[in-house]
Design an enzyme around this catalytic site. Structure first.
Site: not given
Length: 136
Positions: A31, A87, A92, A99
Site C-alpha cells: 500500500i 533486517n 532499515g 517480508h
C-alpha cells in the site's frame, strides 16, 4: 502477535490485495508502493526477521518471491526487478515481520542506489569470505 500488521493480514483482520497464498507464505500489493506492481511476500507465521527463519520458511519465501517477481515483470513490462529485504533497525527494517519487497524497476525511474560502490582489495575479500565461511 496481536499488534503486527502482517499477522493481522494473514488472519484476515485487515484487508490486503492478495496475489498468492500457500501453506507458508502470502503475497500482496504494497500500500506504500514505489511503482504499480510493487508487491510484498511474507512468511505467514510471525518471524521478526531473517534471523528467525528456519530452512523450510526460507525456502518457501524465496520460491514464492521468484514466482511473484516473474508475474510482476510479465504484467508490468518493467525493465527489471529489485528484491529488497531489511533486517533490524540499523538495516532499515520498519515492519518487524519478515517480508521481501518485489519492486518493478524502469530505466530512469530515479530510485537511487542503496549504497555507493566500493572495491575492496582481494586480500580483504578473501579474509572476510573465510570468516563468514567459518561462521556457517
Amino acid at each position: 502477535m496481536d499488534d503486527c500488521i502482517f499477522c493481522r493480514i494473514v488472519k484476515g483482520e485487515l484487508p490486503a490485495s492478495k496475489i498468492h497464498e500457500d501453506a507458508h507464505t502470502m503475497s500482496f500489493m504494497n500500500i506504500m508502493a514505489a511503482h504499480p506492481g510493487h508487491a510484498l511476500v511474507i512468511v505467514k507465521p510471525h518471524r521478526k526477521d531473517i534471523f528467525e527463519l528456519d530452512d523450510t520458511l526460507s525456502a518457501a519465501v524465496f520460491q514464492a518471491t521468484a514466482r511473484v517477481a516473474k508475474a510482476v515483470k510479465a504484467v508490468t513490462g518493467c525493465d527489471g526487478v529489485t528484491l529488497f529485504q531489511a533486517n533490524e533497525v540499523a538495516g532499515g527494517q520498519t515492519v518487524f515481520h519478515f517480508h521481501i519487497h518485489v519492486l518493478p524497476r524502469f530505466h530512469d525511474d530515479r530510485l537511487l542506489p542503496f549504497w555507493p560502490a566500493a572495491a575492496p582489495n582481494r586480500a580483504d575479500l578473501d579474509a572476510m569470505a573465510a570468516r563468514l565461511s567459518a561462521a556457517l
